[in-house]
Motif scaffolding. Structure first.
Motif, PDB file in Angstrom:
ATOM      1  N   LYS A 103       0.835  -1.205   0.000  1.00  0.00           N
ATOM      2  CA  LYS A 103       0.000   0.000   0.000  1.00  0.00           C
ATOM      3  C   LYS A 103       0.870   1.255   0.000  1.00  0.00           C
TER       4      LYS A 103
ATOM      5  N   ASN B 162      -6.682   1.519  -6.570  1.00  0.00           N
ATOM      6  CA  ASN B 162      -7.417   2.566  -5.857  1.00  0.00           C
ATOM      7  C   ASN B 162      -8.091   2.043  -4.592  1.00  0.00           C
ATOM      8  N   LYS B 163      -8.973   2.831  -4.011  1.00  0.00           N
ATOM      9  CA  LYS B 163      -9.649   2.459  -2.763  1.00  0.00           C
ATOM     10  C   LYS B 163     -10.441   1.166  -2.915  1.00  0.00           C
ATOM     11  N   ASN B 164     -11.080   0.978  -4.035  1.00  0.00           N
ATOM     12  CA  ASN B 164     -11.847  -0.248  -4.256  1.00  0.00           C
ATOM     13  C   ASN B 164     -10.947  -1.482  -4.269  1.00  0.00           C
TER      14      ASN B 164
ATOM     15  N   TRP C 208      -8.113  -1.853  -2.545  1.00  0.00           N
ATOM     16  CA  TRP C 208      -7.732  -2.172  -1.163  1.00  0.00           C
ATOM     17  C   TRP C 208      -8.930  -2.703  -0.373  1.00  0.00           C
ATOM     18  N   LYS C 209     -10.109  -2.197  -0.650  1.00  0.00           N
ATOM     19  CA  LYS C 209     -11.309  -2.697   0.013  1.00  0.00           C
ATOM     20  C   LYS C 209     -11.496  -4.192  -0.276  1.00  0.00           C
TER      21      LYS C 209
ATOM     22  N   TYR D 197      -8.722  -6.256   1.602  1.00  0.00           N
ATOM     23  CA  TYR D 197      -9.063  -6.450   3.015  1.00  0.00           C
ATOM     24  C   TYR D 197     -10.140  -7.530   3.158  1.00  0.00           C
TER      25      TYR D 197
ATOM     26  N   GLU E 129       3.481   7.162   6.218  1.00  0.00           N
ATOM     27  CA  GLU E 129       2.696   6.349   5.287  1.00  0.00           C
ATOM     28  C   GLU E 129       2.507   4.938   5.826  1.00  0.00           C
TER      29      GLU E 129
ATOM     30  N   LYS F 220      -0.071   4.889   8.678  1.00  0.00           N
ATOM     31  CA  LYS F 220      -1.438   4.953   8.140  1.00  0.00           C
ATOM     32  C   LYS F 220      -1.851   3.591   7.576  1.00  0.00           C
TER      33      LYS F 220
ATOM     34  N   ASP G 285      -4.970   1.376   9.019  1.00  0.00           N
ATOM     35  CA  ASP G 285      -6.051   0.940   8.125  1.00  0.00           C
ATOM     36  C   ASP G 285      -6.193  -0.580   8.150  1.00  0.00           C
TER      37      ASP G 285
ATOM     38  N   GLU H 233      -9.427  -2.662   9.502  1.00  0.00           N
ATOM     39  CA  GLU H 233     -10.192  -3.382   8.495  1.00  0.00           C
ATOM     40  C   GLU H 233     -10.223  -4.893   8.736  1.00  0.00           C
TER      41      GLU H 233
END
Length: 292
Positions: A134, A155-157, A159-160, A163, A222, A225, A229, A233
């Motif tokens: 990440k 992108n965010k999707n 990493w979602k 997880y 970084e 963070k 996260d 998650e």
């Protein structure tokens, strides 16, 4: 489990703030008291491991994640020194090989899972794929995932979904008898600096130091963070994270050992009991031996 150690657990109903987590926490312990307590705890873990090995109903997967110089290696060495090697497996995960890159990110970790009755220790783990990757999303391109040929697509999707894959994986393990214990050794930035300097000054520790360590240290915020996260998650009731203050290695080792002992005790594992037929055979064998 004592309150000092209960407070280190992050479950799904709690939100973890890395800024609020003390790296130098030691509870009511000093170095000597912790040293004595660790000896007792290791003996207890050893006895519990024997039951785990004999029953072969559960397995225990212990995951260590941390920044460089947080003390993962020494924690494994000191806490696990009392275990029977026959029932214990240790894997240290480095950069994936070309073969590993040809599979999904969980493949090499699935291969290293402990059998029932055994304890598996993963020094770094599948979590590298939501931590270092990440911070360095360009590493994802090496996985050759269809549709992800540019960094901007990570992108965010993405990493979602990753997880979610980890939660599903760990839920699957829990449902099939593998207990997952996850430890984040939380070392302070100043303490890491001192440990790096110690490695440079001590010729016997030079091999532990890499110039790349300094480059990653420059990305400290970084990484913090990314850890925050990942912990929030993936910390669940079945597989919670344990945030171990790592500035004092003697306390970190004790906390890890106590948490392992508590988890093994909670499984209420018993030694196998032979049925009447097998017990009869034992008596026959005993009689034969005594009559030799």
């Amino acid at each position: 489990m004592k309150n000092e150690f209960k407070a280190l657990i992050v479950q799904g109903d709690k939100k973890f703030s890395i800024k609020s987590a003390k790296t130098d926490f030691t509870g009511d312990y000093n170095k000597e008291k912790a040293k004595d307590a660790l000896i007792k705890s290791k003996i207890e873990v050893s006895h519990l491991q024997e039951k785990l090995y004999a029953s072969a109903t559960h397995s225990l997967l212990i995951i260590f994640q941390a920044m460089d110089a947080a003390g993962k290696d020494s924690a494994i060495e000191h806490v696990m020194s009392g275990l029977n090697p026959q029932g214990c497996q240790v894997f240290s995960f480095k950069v994936p090989t070309s073969e590993e890159y040809k599979h999904d990110f969980l493949w090499r970790h699935i291969k290293a899972l402990p059998e029932r009755g055994r304890i598996g220790i993963h020094n770094r783990s599948h979590y590298e794929n939501v931590l270092v990757c990440k911070v360095h999303p360009e590493y994802i391109l090496s996985e050759s995932i269809p549709g992800f040929d540019e960094v901007k697509k990570v992108n965010k999707n993405f990493w979602k979904q990753r997880y979610q894959s980890i939660r599903n994986f760990e839920n699957h393990l829990a449902a099939n008898g593998t207990v997952v214990l996850k430890f984040f050794l939380n070392v302070g930035k100043d303490e890491q600096k001192q440990r790096f300097l110690d490695r440079i000054e001590d010729p016997t520790k030079n091999w532990k130091f890499s110039s790349g360590d300094i480059k990653e240290r420059a990305l400290w915020d970084e990484y913090m963070k990314a850890y925050e996260d990942a912990i929030n998650e993936t910390s669940t009731k079945e597989s919670p994270w344990h945030i171990i203050p790592a500035d004092k290695k003697w306390f970190a080792r004790l906390a890890i050992s106590e948490i392992i002992a508590d988890k093994l005790k909670s499984l209420n594992i018993k030694f196998p009991v032979l049925d009447e037929t097998e017990q009869g055979k034992l008596l026959e064998t005993k009689t034969a031996l005594l009559n030799e």
